[in-house]
Design an enzyme around this catalytic site. Sequence first.
Site, PDB file in Angstrom:
ATOM      1  N   LYS A 100       0.816  -1.225   0.000  1.00  0.00           N
ATOM      2  CA  LYS A 100       0.000   0.000   0.000  1.00  0.00           C
ATOM      3  C   LYS A 100       0.842   1.263   0.000  1.00  0.00           C
ATOM      4  O   LYS A 100       0.467   2.256  -0.616  1.00  0.00           O
ATOM      5  CB  LYS A 100      -0.950   0.002   1.188  1.00  0.00           C
ATOM      6  CG  LYS A 100      -0.283  -0.271   2.518  1.00  0.00           C
ATOM      7  CD  LYS A 100      -1.292  -0.607   3.590  1.00  0.00           C
ATOM      8  CE  LYS A 100      -0.621  -1.166   4.840  1.00  0.00           C
ATOM      9  NZ  LYS A 100      -0.176  -2.565   4.649  1.00  0.00           N
ATOM     10  N   GLU A 124      -4.838  -5.247  -5.963  1.00  0.00           N
ATOM     11  CA  GLU A 124      -6.072  -5.481  -5.209  1.00  0.00           C
ATOM     12  C   GLU A 124      -5.800  -5.667  -3.719  1.00  0.00           C
ATOM     13  O   GLU A 124      -6.547  -5.176  -2.869  1.00  0.00           O
ATOM     14  CB  GLU A 124      -6.799  -6.716  -5.760  1.00  0.00           C
ATOM     15  CG  GLU A 124      -8.092  -7.055  -5.053  1.00  0.00           C
ATOM     16  CD  GLU A 124      -9.173  -6.010  -5.242  1.00  0.00           C
ATOM     17  OE1 GLU A 124      -9.615  -5.426  -4.221  1.00  0.00           O
ATOM     18  OE2 GLU A 124      -9.577  -5.758  -6.389  1.00  0.00           O
ATOM     19  N   VAL A 127      -5.426  -2.783  -0.473  1.00  0.00           N
ATOM     20  CA  VAL A 127      -6.515  -2.216   0.331  1.00  0.00           C
ATOM     21  C   VAL A 127      -7.456  -3.345   0.728  1.00  0.00           C
ATOM     22  O   VAL A 127      -8.008  -4.026  -0.135  1.00  0.00           O
ATOM     23  CB  VAL A 127      -7.309  -1.146  -0.447  1.00  0.00           C
ATOM     24  CG1 VAL A 127      -8.495  -0.650   0.383  1.00  0.00           C
ATOM     25  CG2 VAL A 127      -6.417   0.010  -0.856  1.00  0.00           C
ATOM     26  N   GLY A 129      -6.790  -6.233   2.205  1.00  0.00           N
ATOM     27  CA  GLY A 129      -6.298  -7.606   2.221  1.00  0.00           C
ATOM     28  C   GLY A 129      -7.064  -8.478   1.248  1.00  0.00           C
ATOM     29  O   GLY A 129      -7.024  -8.273   0.036  1.00  0.00           O
ATOM     30  N   ILE A 131     -10.276  -8.686   0.856  1.00  0.00           N
ATOM     31  CA  ILE A 131     -11.587  -8.173   0.445  1.00  0.00           C
ATOM     32  C   ILE A 131     -11.508  -7.659  -0.989  1.00  0.00           C
ATOM     33  O   ILE A 131     -10.709  -6.772  -1.281  1.00  0.00           O
ATOM     34  CB  ILE A 131     -12.045  -7.019   1.361  1.00  0.00           C
ATOM     35  CG1 ILE A 131     -12.036  -7.447   2.823  1.00  0.00           C
ATOM     36  CG2 ILE A 131     -13.425  -6.521   0.955  1.00  0.00           C
ATOM     37  CD1 ILE A 131     -12.241  -6.292   3.791  1.00  0.00           C
ATOM     38  N   GLU A 185       2.247  -4.338  15.541  1.00  0.00           N
ATOM     39  CA  GLU A 185       3.700  -4.424  15.570  1.00  0.00           C
ATOM     40  C   GLU A 185       4.240  -3.880  16.896  1.00  0.00           C
ATOM     41  O   GLU A 185       3.534  -3.200  17.647  1.00  0.00           O
ATOM     42  CB  GLU A 185       4.284  -3.609  14.411  1.00  0.00           C
ATOM     43  CG  GLU A 185       3.823  -4.042  13.028  1.00  0.00           C
ATOM     44  CD  GLU A 185       4.406  -5.362  12.591  1.00  0.00           C
ATOM     45  OE1 GLU A 185       5.427  -5.792  13.188  1.00  0.00           O
ATOM     46  OE2 GLU A 185       3.840  -5.982  11.679  1.00  0.00           O
ATOM     47  N   ASP A 196      -1.541   3.944   8.078  1.00  0.00           N
ATOM     48  CA  ASP A 196      -1.916   2.822   7.223  1.00  0.00           C
ATOM     49  C   ASP A 196      -3.259   3.083   6.553  1.00  0.00           C
ATOM     50  O   ASP A 196      -3.405   2.909   5.332  1.00  0.00           O
ATOM     51  CB  ASP A 196      -1.968   1.549   8.067  1.00  0.00           C
ATOM     52  CG  ASP A 196      -2.435   0.340   7.293  1.00  0.00           C
ATOM     53  OD1 ASP A 196      -1.628  -0.229   6.535  1.00  0.00           O
ATOM     54  OD2 ASP A 196      -3.617  -0.041   7.435  1.00  0.00           O
ATOM     55  N   LYS A 200      -4.387   3.760   2.364  1.00  0.00           N
ATOM     56  CA  LYS A 200      -5.458   3.006   1.711  1.00  0.00           C
ATOM     57  C   LYS A 200      -6.560   3.920   1.187  1.00  0.00           C
ATOM     58  O   LYS A 200      -7.081   3.699   0.084  1.00  0.00           O
ATOM     59  CB  LYS A 200      -6.015   1.962   2.682  1.00  0.00           C
ATOM     60  CG  LYS A 200      -5.010   0.878   3.033  1.00  0.00           C
ATOM     61  CD  LYS A 200      -5.528  -0.035   4.138  1.00  0.00           C
ATOM     62  CE  LYS A 200      -4.504  -1.088   4.517  1.00  0.00           C
ATOM     63  NZ  LYS A 200      -4.964  -1.932   5.656  1.00  0.00           N
ATOM     64  N   GLY A 298      -3.591 -10.682   6.990  1.00  0.00           N
ATOM     65  CA  GLY A 298      -3.338 -12.106   7.178  1.00  0.00           C
ATOM     66  C   GLY A 298      -2.737 -12.723   5.942  1.00  0.00           C
ATOM     67  O   GLY A 298      -2.920 -12.231   4.827  1.00  0.00           O
TER      68      GLY A 298
END
Length: 389
Positions: A100, A124, A127, A129, A131, A185, A196, A200, A298
């Site tokens: 990203k 894809e 943004v 993951g 989805i 993290e 983050d 996105k 994930g």
Amino acid sequence: MANFAIMGFGTVGSGVAEVLRMNGAAIAGKLGEPLQLKYILDVRDLSGTPYAGVAVKDFSILENDPGLDVVVESIGGAKVALDFTRRALLAGKHVVTSNKELVATHGKELLAIAREKNVNYLFEASVGGGIPVLRPLFQCLAGNQIQEVVGILNGTTNYILTRMVKGGIPFDEALKEAQAKGYAEANPAADVEGLDAGRKICILSDLAWGREVLPSDISTQGITAIDLQDVAIASGAGYRIKLLGRAMKLADGRQTAFVAPHLVSESCPIATVDDVFNAIMIRGNAVGDVMFYGRGAGDLPTASAVVGDIMDALEHRAKRRELGWSQPAELIQLETELPLYWYLRGELTPPAGCEVLSGKAVIVGPVPGAEAKALARRVGADTLLPVLR
């Protein structure tokens, strides 16, 4: 047979290899040809793994192989990844990424190179993951004029806020819990400060309206100042606090994008999205509101989107996907030109015409941010948050 390479064999890269191992036969059937992992480029020693036979350390091997069709960039960051992505595109390779930061800051340049070389640059997984939201945005919703995009774009912050609401624990404790579970993290700044989510929402804005919005140009506010008192007041009044990325196009053609914690009515579908899940709502003038929901991170969910892009790139070898963005967007002054509703809480006397909540809190508006801040100072409010309406 189609050949691809993975650059960076961490969480996402190894997930891509695992998806191919699990579903290779089905992928080949859909593609009409087998998909082969030809190289893994990584600084680590993979000699003791099942991938020892395809492991390399020299990017030029990928760059100079005319039989390599697609390169997956899962290195991360915008330094080495940017250099290798440029070179792969210039060498005529399709490139797929989940990065990203790279897409948000250098997407315009990389898409221009892809267009010049007649190859695909697809992202894809950058943004949401796993989805599927970017492809529906530029393809399925192409017949719409997009009016607004709003979403929960970071699973870590959504988990923390969920624990604050449902567990009644303060931010610091919820953050430690997220770190212990591997959701956050050791240095969680990119998540909890909204960086983050900012990257996105810029990508979503870029695709929705074809104009470049850089993360450095938008307002970004995280969740570190959210107080349990505000969580309780919001819940008691039928709201939930969510960190949202929002992008809008105004009637005059100007745009805005920003990230901030919002009060969201429990009647809105986004309010009920909890834990590490993400959700993105898109409003079009023909379709109305649609929402995309699922796991935003994930290994396997993100790898699912990456593999989908690999297949899409191969299916569009003859005629590349036409997507991209051009000159910078004309952004409004968020503080002075965007009227919003605002939540104020403190030892205050409710201003005239406001909606009074319990716990010495009110909702005022719609007014621009600068006016809301001035009002908050004048009445002595301790908390000021926008309200999604």
